[in-house]
Motif scaffolding. Sequence first.
Motif, short mmCIF file in Angstrom:
data_model
loop_
_atom_site.label_atom_id
_atom_site.label_comp_id
_atom_site.label_asym_id
_atom_site.label_seq_id
_atom_site.Cartn_x
_atom_site.Cartn_y
_atom_site.Cartn_z
N LEU A 79 0.82 -1.21 0.00
CA LEU A 79 0.00 0.00 0.00
C LEU A 79 0.86 1.26 0.00
N VAL A 80 1.95 1.23 0.74
CA VAL A 80 2.84 2.40 0.77
C VAL A 80 3.43 2.65 -0.61
N SER A 81 3.71 1.56 -1.35
CA SER A 81 4.28 1.74 -2.69
C SER A 81 3.32 2.48 -3.62
N ALA A 82 2.00 2.40 -3.30
CA ALA A 82 1.03 3.08 -4.16
C ALA A 82 1.12 4.59 -4.07
N PHE A 83 1.76 5.14 -3.01
CA PHE A 83 1.92 6.59 -2.92
C PHE A 83 2.82 7.10 -4.05
N TRP A 84 3.75 6.28 -4.51
CA TRP A 84 4.66 6.70 -5.58
C TRP A 84 4.33 6.05 -6.92
N LEU A 85 3.66 4.87 -6.85
CA LEU A 85 3.30 4.17 -8.08
C LEU A 85 1.78 4.17 -8.20
N HIS A 86 1.26 5.17 -8.90
CA HIS A 86 -0.19 5.36 -8.99
C HIS A 86 -0.95 4.16 -9.56
N PRO A 87 -0.45 3.44 -10.58
CA PRO A 87 -1.21 2.30 -11.11
C PRO A 87 -1.50 1.20 -10.08
N VAL A 88 -0.71 1.16 -9.02
CA VAL A 88 -0.96 0.14 -7.99
C VAL A 88 -2.34 0.34 -7.38
N TYR A 89 -2.76 1.61 -7.27
CA TYR A 89 -4.05 1.88 -6.63
C TYR A 89 -5.22 1.32 -7.45
N MET A 90 -5.00 1.10 -8.74
CA MET A 90 -6.07 0.56 -9.57
C MET A 90 -6.42 -0.87 -9.20
N PHE A 91 -5.45 -1.61 -8.58
CA PHE A 91 -5.68 -3.02 -8.24
C PHE A 91 -5.71 -3.27 -6.72
N VAL A 92 -5.87 -2.17 -5.95
CA VAL A 92 -5.88 -2.31 -4.49
C VAL A 92 -7.06 -3.15 -4.01
N SER A 93 -8.14 -3.17 -4.77
CA SER A 93 -9.33 -3.92 -4.34
C SER A 93 -9.04 -5.41 -4.16
N LEU A 111 -4.76 2.21 3.94
CA LEU A 111 -5.61 2.29 2.74
C LEU A 111 -6.47 3.55 2.77
N VAL A 112 -7.00 3.91 3.93
CA VAL A 112 -7.80 5.15 4.03
C VAL A 112 -6.92 6.37 3.73
N LEU A 113 -5.73 6.40 4.31
CA LEU A 113 -4.81 7.52 4.04
C LEU A 113 -4.44 7.58 2.56
N LEU A 114 -4.25 6.38 1.97
CA LEU A 114 -3.91 6.35 0.55
C LEU A 114 -5.06 6.89 -0.30
N MET A 118 -4.99 10.11 -2.80
CA MET A 118 -5.35 10.05 -4.21
C MET A 118 -6.42 11.09 -4.55
N CYS A 119 -7.38 11.28 -3.64
CA CYS A 119 -8.43 12.27 -3.89
C CYS A 119 -7.87 13.69 -3.92
N VAL A 120 -6.83 13.93 -3.14
CA VAL A 120 -6.24 15.27 -3.08
C VAL A 120 -5.37 15.56 -4.29
N ASN A 121 -4.63 14.56 -4.74
CA ASN A 121 -3.62 14.79 -5.77
C ASN A 121 -4.07 14.41 -7.17
N TYR A 122 -5.21 13.76 -7.32
CA TYR A 122 -5.69 13.37 -8.64
C TYR A 122 -7.15 13.78 -8.78
N PRO A 123 -7.63 13.89 -10.00
CA PRO A 123 -9.05 14.26 -10.19
C PRO A 123 -9.97 13.25 -9.52
N LEU A 124 -11.00 13.79 -8.90
CA LEU A 124 -11.92 12.92 -8.14
C LEU A 124 -12.60 11.91 -9.04
N MET A 125 -12.97 12.29 -10.24
CA MET A 125 -13.69 11.39 -11.13
C MET A 125 -12.82 10.22 -11.57
N SER A 126 -11.50 10.40 -11.55
CA SER A 126 -10.61 9.29 -11.92
C SER A 126 -10.33 8.37 -10.75
N VAL A 127 -10.51 8.88 -9.53
CA VAL A 127 -10.22 8.08 -8.33
C VAL A 127 -11.48 7.43 -7.78
#
Length: 385
Positions: A79-93, A111-114, A118-127
């Motif tokens: 999960l921590v790696s997802a802070f730097w590697l955005h595509p990881v968040y796509m498969f977090v489920s 996961l909540v912090l991540l 993501m909501c802060v640094n990327y568009p909400l509709m994409s997250v």
Amino acid sequence: MKHLINKGLLLVSAFVMIYAHNTATDTWIIIALLLSLIAGAVYPALAGISAVNRATTKGAENHSRIYPYICEALVCAYLVSAFWLHPVYMFVSIVSYDMYRYRQRLSPVILVLLSIYMCVNYPLMSVLPQICLIAFSFAMSVYCCRINLLRAELLAMRDNTAEHDMLVAQNTRQLLENQDNMVLTATLSERNRIAREIHDNVGHMLTRSILQTGAIKVINKDERLEKPLAQLQSTLDTAMDSMRKSVHDLHDESIDLRTALDDVINNVSDMDIYMDYDMSDKLPREIKYSFINIVKEAINNTLKHSNGDHMDIRVREHPAFYQLYITDNGQNIRSGPSPAQGSASGGMGLNGIQERVNKLGGTMKISTDDGFSILINIMKRDFTD
């Protein structure tokens, strides 16, 4: 297998979202997919190894406690790696599915912090689709765990019910044995009484008569009386031998079924009972005891649960089977399956009768068409097995 299918569904959903956002499939997507698959498989694999060790190795409990911490540490690193590697968040489920299932504590916080990051640094509709998929994975995990818990409770309830049925059957058999022992005790008591009376009264009188006859023969001077005295002594000796044989033949098999049934019927004063008896003298002990106790139970059930005032009892022996038919003139008796279950006439009474019939390998039919009737047929066989 069910959890594997659920994770496959989550993986397909992640690919659908990637396709819907027109995200290019590059090296980072492939790396994120591989990391997600590894993270999603590591906890079940280590949990399985832990379970096997606990089952096969003595004293492995302390060693097996390390595995949950190792698993959660790896998931947290993923999960921590997802802070730097955005595509990881796509498969977090795929990973979040196991968080509730294995009761992880720290990884849900990360996961909540991540998700907030993501909501802060990327568009909400994409997250937002990923967040919905993560929530869906949690809900699916909760649902599956709940189903497993209910299934375990159902299996435990089934086992408890089976154990309860076994105890009920054992108690029923014990009750039947106790009833047979009561009949046996009464038979032995009557046997001892008869033997004692014969020995104390008839035996003594015959012995005294034999001695007196012998003494008369010694002092007799009349030749005309010698032959009658010899015949008298022979008759007395024969009577003594017959009495001894009768006393020795008094055993528990000698109970007379008709006499016993007559005694049962004569003790009932609240109802008119007619018995049609047609049986041979030589009957198996099991048949005698069972018929005696069945008649007793049927009379008790009629007196307690029927408004009838007349009962017919037919005890017959056929070439291939024994038959017992009991009927009364009671009215307003419930029909259907309830009588066979004991609810309409005596509760455990009919269950006890059915248990006796089953033990003898017979059949029992219950009818409530015209009064209440029980028909029992027991095939002839060797009951000494």
